[in-house]
Write an enzyme that holds these catalytic residues in place. Structure first.
Site, short mmCIF file in Angstrom:
data_model
loop_
_atom_site.label_atom_id
_atom_site.label_comp_id
_atom_site.label_asym_id
_atom_site.label_seq_id
_atom_site.Cartn_x
_atom_site.Cartn_y
_atom_site.Cartn_z
N LYS A 222 38.15 4.17 106.42
CA LYS A 222 39.62 4.22 106.29
C LYS A 222 40.20 3.12 105.41
O LYS A 222 39.53 2.14 105.09
CB LYS A 222 40.25 4.25 107.68
CG LYS A 222 40.09 5.66 108.29
CD LYS A 222 40.94 5.90 109.48
CE LYS A 222 40.76 7.36 109.91
NZ LYS A 222 41.12 7.56 111.32
N ARG A 256 34.22 8.18 116.09
CA ARG A 256 34.27 9.34 115.18
C ARG A 256 33.93 8.84 113.78
O ARG A 256 34.70 8.08 113.19
CB ARG A 256 35.66 9.96 115.23
CG ARG A 256 35.83 11.19 114.35
CD ARG A 256 37.25 11.74 114.44
NE ARG A 256 37.42 12.92 113.62
CZ ARG A 256 37.65 12.91 112.31
NH1 ARG A 256 37.72 11.76 111.66
NH2 ARG A 256 37.80 14.03 111.65
#
Ligand code: HH2
Length: 287
Positions: A222, A256
């Site tokens: 991210k 995740r």
């Protein structure tokens, strides 16, 4: 944690790895690579080989500014993947990453076992679908939608406010007939969060354990990693491993991630640090 997801019982502190299968043309790090159902199925099989504990199949990107995908299109991307995996005896639980009731229903019918909802029950029909099917649901924190969320990243104390809003999501779930025991909570790294706020949530993830539910965190590749290091999206595995380590030490049970093999090694070492024990090693006898 102790929770049945599909045929599998997830028991203990984990961490358990949720491998990401993006059947999308436009996901932020791997858009277009697994849009064809055959490619998505191969990806899921690969993630299972690498040691994933479950896979998360999604047909709509949630990157900042992503346009919404019509339900029929999302169903056409996701359902063939779930169907094909089930038809060939795929051994892992399958999660469907969607905010839409119609998509959740179709995926559950095709054999999905869990609904991963980044809107934490924004669609009442998704809540009904999960309640009726009796499946667990991931309630992720976000404000607004991916189209406008980044303008809503304003917090006095991000951890306290995310905790309060996740508590509200739990109340929504219970009101819809989904018991707390079937919920997993996620602080939503990068969703209506600046890089600083994402770092604060990762550093203080342990405080969210007070909510009393298993935690899932998705730091993989991210933008906070890019903000800290300058690394482009394809070069963020080392930063992902650092974030994963912080999560495991904070007691997060589910991660995740895209890069399951690498994360598995980092997560195992982090878990050994957490537990100060080598898994499977013979214990010294009494002296
Ligand atoms: N992050 C993404 C998507 N779904 N679900 C949960 N529960 N937690 C997350 O942090 C999370 C999520 C974004 O990652 P990715 O799926 O790789 O990208 P995109 O949304 O662009 O498809």
């Amino acid at each position: 944690m102790r929770m049945s997801i599909g045929a599998r019982l997830f028991e203990g502190p984990g961490p358990f790895l949720m491998g990401i299968v993006n059947a999308t043309p436009d996901s932020f790090s791997d858009g277009g690579r697994y849009l064809e159902p055959g490619a998505a199925v191969d990806r899921a099989l690969r993630l299972a080989e690498e040691g994933a504990d479950l896979v998360d199949v999604g047909g709509e990107s949630t990157r900042p500014g992503a346009p919404p995908v019509p339900a029929a299109e999302e169903i056409a991307r996701v359902v063939p993947v779930v169907e094909r995996l089930r038809a060939r005896g795929f051994p892992l639980p399958i999660s469907v990453d969607t905010v839409k009731g119609a998509v959740a229903r179709a995926a559950l019918l095709a054999g999905a076992d869990l609904v991963n909802d980044v809107s934490a029950l924004g669609d009442p029909d998704l809540a009904r679908a999960c309640a009726e099917a009796g499946v667990p649901v991931v309630l992720m924190h976000m404000r607004g939608t991916p189209a406008d969320m980044q303008s809503r990243a304003v917090y006095r104390d991000v951890v306290a406010e995310v905790a309060r809003e996740l508590e509200a999501a739990l109340a929504r779930a219970e009101a819809a007939g989904i018991p707390r025991e079937r919920t997993i909570l996620d602080p939503g790294i990068g969703f209506a969060k600046t890089a600083e706020q994402s770092l604060e949530l990762l550093a203080r993830a342990g405080e969210l354990r007070a909510l009393g539910r298993p935690l899932l965190v998705g730091p993989s590749r991210k933008s906070f990693i890019g903000k800290v290091t300058g690394a482009e999206v394809g070069e963020r595995l080392p930063g992902t491993l650092a974030a994963v380590t912080a999560c495991v030490l904070a007691g997060v049970e589910l991660l995740r991630v895209h890069d399951v093999a690498a994360v598995r090694q980092a997560a195992r070492v982090a878990a050994a640090l957490r537990d100060r024990a080598v898994p499977g090693a013979a214990r010294p006898g009494p002296r």
